[in-house]
Each structure stands twice: as C-alpha cells, then as structure tokens.
Design a protein around this motif. Structure first.
Motif, PDB file in Angstrom:
ATOM      1  N   LEU A 201      -8.269  -2.969  -5.274  1.00 38.55           N
ATOM      2  CA  LEU A 201      -7.878  -2.346  -4.462  1.00 38.55           C
ATOM      3  C   LEU A 201      -6.490  -2.763  -4.214  1.00 38.55           C
TER       4      LEU A 201
ATOM      5  N   PHE B 256     -11.203   4.904  -5.386  1.00 35.16           N
ATOM      6  CA  PHE B 256     -12.280   5.186  -4.523  1.00 35.16           C
ATOM      7  C   PHE B 256     -13.349   5.444  -5.307  1.00 35.16           C
TER       8      PHE B 256
ATOM      9  N   PHE C  42      -8.981  12.309   1.365  1.00 38.37           N
ATOM     10  CA  PHE C  42      -8.024  11.107   1.460  1.00 38.37           C
ATOM     11  C   PHE C  42      -7.036  11.390   2.594  1.00 38.37           C
ATOM     12  N   TYR C  43      -5.455  12.140   1.458  1.00 45.86           N
ATOM     13  CA  TYR C  43      -4.259  12.513   2.248  1.00 45.86           C
ATOM     14  C   TYR C  43      -4.748  13.791   3.201  1.00 45.86           C
TER      15      TYR C  43
ATOM     16  N   LEU D 209     -14.391   3.635   2.584  1.00 47.91           N
ATOM     17  CA  LEU D 209     -14.180   3.510   2.666  1.00 47.91           C
ATOM     18  C   LEU D 209     -13.208   5.635   2.107  1.00 47.91           C
TER      19      LEU D 209
ATOM     20  N   LYS E  14      -1.977   7.473   9.616  1.00 48.44           N
ATOM     21  CA  LYS E  14      -2.431   7.905   9.474  1.00 48.44           C
ATOM     22  C   LYS E  14      -3.655   7.355   8.460  1.00 48.44           C
ATOM     23  N   LEU E  15      -3.124   6.876   8.211  1.00 53.08           N
ATOM     24  CA  LEU E  15      -4.450   6.242   6.293  1.00 53.08           C
ATOM     25  C   LEU E  15      -4.781   5.279   6.459  1.00 53.08           C
TER      26      LEU E  15
ATOM     27  N   PHE F 285      -8.714  -2.030   3.751  1.00 50.76           N
ATOM     28  CA  PHE F 285      -8.713  -3.267   2.532  1.00 50.76           C
ATOM     29  C   PHE F 285      -8.849  -4.341   2.606  1.00 50.76           C
TER      30      PHE F 285
ATOM     31  N   TYR G 189       0.444  12.865  -3.719  1.00 50.64           N
ATOM     32  CA  TYR G 189       0.047  11.610  -3.208  1.00 50.64           C
ATOM     33  C   TYR G 189      -1.052  10.593  -3.774  1.00 50.64           C
TER      34      TYR G 189
ATOM     35  N   PHE H 144       0.436  -1.400   0.354  1.00 51.92           N
ATOM     36  CA  PHE H 144       0.618  -0.212   0.048  1.00 51.92           C
ATOM     37  C   PHE H 144       0.569   1.501   0.053  1.00 51.92           C
TER      38      PHE H 144
ATOM     39  N   GLU I  21      -4.780  14.200   5.669  1.00 54.48           N
ATOM     40  CA  GLU I  21      -3.959  13.606   7.418  1.00 54.48           C
ATOM     41  C   GLU I  21      -1.814  13.630   7.103  1.00 54.48           C
ATOM     42  N   LEU I  22      -1.864  13.946   6.342  1.00 49.47           N
ATOM     43  CA  LEU I  22      -1.011  13.982   5.416  1.00 49.47           C
ATOM     44  C   LEU I  22       0.002  15.216   5.602  1.00 49.47           C
TER      45      LEU I  22
ATOM     46  N   GLU J 119       5.564   2.782  -2.799  1.00 51.31           N
ATOM     47  CA  GLU J 119       5.566   4.022  -3.295  1.00 51.31           C
ATOM     48  C   GLU J 119       5.772   5.461  -2.760  1.00 51.31           C
ATOM     49  N   LEU J 120       5.783   5.618  -1.504  1.00 49.93           N
ATOM     50  CA  LEU J 120       6.150   6.691  -1.509  1.00 49.93           C
ATOM     51  C   LEU J 120       7.636   6.474  -0.120  1.00 49.93           C
TER      52      LEU J 120
ATOM     53  N   LYS K 299       1.066   8.981  -6.492  1.00 56.27           N
ATOM     54  CA  LYS K 299       1.629   7.889  -5.952  1.00 56.27           C
ATOM     55  C   LYS K 299       0.677   6.984  -5.984  1.00 56.27           C
ATOM     56  N   LEU K 300      -0.746   6.788  -4.682  1.00 56.10           N
ATOM     57  CA  LEU K 300      -1.574   5.912  -4.525  1.00 56.10           C
ATOM     58  C   LEU K 300      -2.710   5.980  -4.709  1.00 56.10           C
TER      59      LEU K 300
ATOM     60  N   LEU L  53      -5.658   6.667  -4.413  1.00 59.36           N
ATOM     61  CA  LEU L  53      -7.323   6.721  -3.143  1.00 59.36           C
ATOM     62  C   LEU L  53      -8.323   7.040  -4.414  1.00 59.36           C
TER      63      LEU L  53
ATOM     64  N   LEU M   1      -4.891   2.152   5.251  1.00 58.82           N
ATOM     65  CA  LEU M   1      -5.424   1.531   4.158  1.00 58.82           C
ATOM     66  C   LEU M   1      -5.348   0.134   4.033  1.00 58.82           C
TER      67      LEU M   1
END
Lengths: 123, 123
Positions: free
Chosen positions: B123, B81, B20-21, A123, A74-75, A81, B71, A20, B23-24, A23-24, B74-75, B77, A77
């Motif tokens: 997913l 979704f 989705f992001y 989600l 934080k996320l 999932f 983000y 998940f 929180e980052l 990639e970061l 890369k992810l 989401l 995922l």
C-alpha cells in the motif's frame, strides 16, 4: 480526515499525506517540502539554500499542505490505508489468538475470510 | 500500466480508472465521461443533450482519459488495487485448501500472515 488521523501527531499526518500524494507536487515543491517538513530544516536555512525569501518558503510549504489535504479530501488514500492496516492487524491478532488457545479453526477461517473480504470492499 | 490492466478489456480499465480518480475531474467532465464511457451513450446523443459539438464531446472524453491515466502513472492506485485483490484471493484460496484437506493449521497461519504482511507493504 478520520479519527485516527486526527489523533495522529502532526508530523505523521504530514508524512503520510506526502507519502500518498507527494508525486502530484512539482519537483521544486517536493524538494522544499521534504526538507522543511520531513527533514526538519528551518525556513531560514532553506530560504538561504534556495535563494528565496523566508516568507516564500513558508508560503510554499503551506500551499503544498493545502494541495495534499485537497487530494486526501477527494481520494481518502490515507484514511483507506489506515483502515486496511487496522484490518490486517486484526487478521494477525485472530491468528495469534488461535495459536495461543487453539480455538476451533473453522471459526478462525470464517473470521479471517470475513476480514479479508472487508478489505476488498474498503479499497 | 501493469500486465493485469493490459489484458483487461478497455471498458473495465476505463471504469477502474474512473472509479479511482474520477473525483479529480470537474463536474462537467465527470458528467460527460460517465455518460459516454460508462453508460455507453453515443457521442452524437451527448452532443445534442449538452449543446456542444460531437467533436467537442470526443475531445473532452479523450482529455479525461489522459488525465485519469496521468494520475495512474503517478499514484498507481489501480495497479495496487489489483495486486491487493489478488492477495486477498490468495488468502481465500489458502483457507479453502485447509478446509478441503485439513492441512497443518500452523502452516496455514504462517502463510496467511505472510500474505497479510505483503498487503501492507504493497500500500
């Protein structure tokens, strides 16, 4: 980290986290992490291949784990999932039950729809 | 960014990315971003409230957007979704069709199961 993840074996947990959030990480981190954690090379083998110390490889892997776990905190995922996967299994099970005992299809439709709506909320 | 996101209005796209992001981002970034983008305060209002320049607020929001989009690149989401949401709607639609014209339930079961399995692969 939720219950399902806790009882998972360590390898599966690491693989899911990497799946998940991998990639970061940087290319170098991904490279070393994959070989040590997923392909099960020894620290010494990687150290030799990469021309860094065994301790350096160890620290890099620990650091990657911290980063991946930080993103999960934080996320969520992996948590989401696993939860969606569980609900999809429940849809499958509900359909299988209907196939076996031919229960009232309206009941089945209601149940599947409720699960499907839960997935979206998740989600 | 996929087609569905492209045709979405800018506000919805920003809201989803933040959902989705968000929180980052740091607390400060979240605070300013929420007020400017989601609550629609003007740059000048926030600048005055936070004691920073209008340009500073503008740059912070742009920087947040870049981070959130980075983000997503890369992810994926938001992309995932939207795709899962579409498939859940397809399950709902399939069930509604059955309710309306009472088609062969075996056909319905097969179709719903196929969509459910697709969601997991997604997913």
């Amino acid at each position: 980290m939720i219950a399902e993840v806790k009882i998972m074996n360590k390898f599966l947990e690491q693989a899911l986290l990497y799946d998940f959030y991998g990639e970061l990480l940087t290319e170098h981190q991904k490279d070393v992490y994959e070989q040590v954690v997923l392909e099960d090379y020894s620290l010494s083998e990687i150290a030799q291949m990469k021309g860094i110390s065994r301790q350096g490889v160890h620290d890099l892997v620990k650091r990657c784990q911290k980063i991946l776990e930080g993103y999960e905190a934080k996320l969520h995922l992996v948590e989401k999932f696993l939860s969606v996967k569980e609900k999809i299994s429940l849809i499958d099970k509900t359909l299988a039950e209907w196939e076996e005992d031919g229960k009232d299809p309206e009941e089945i439709v209601k149940k599947v729809r409720r699960i499907a709506d839960n997935i979206i909320e998740e989600l």
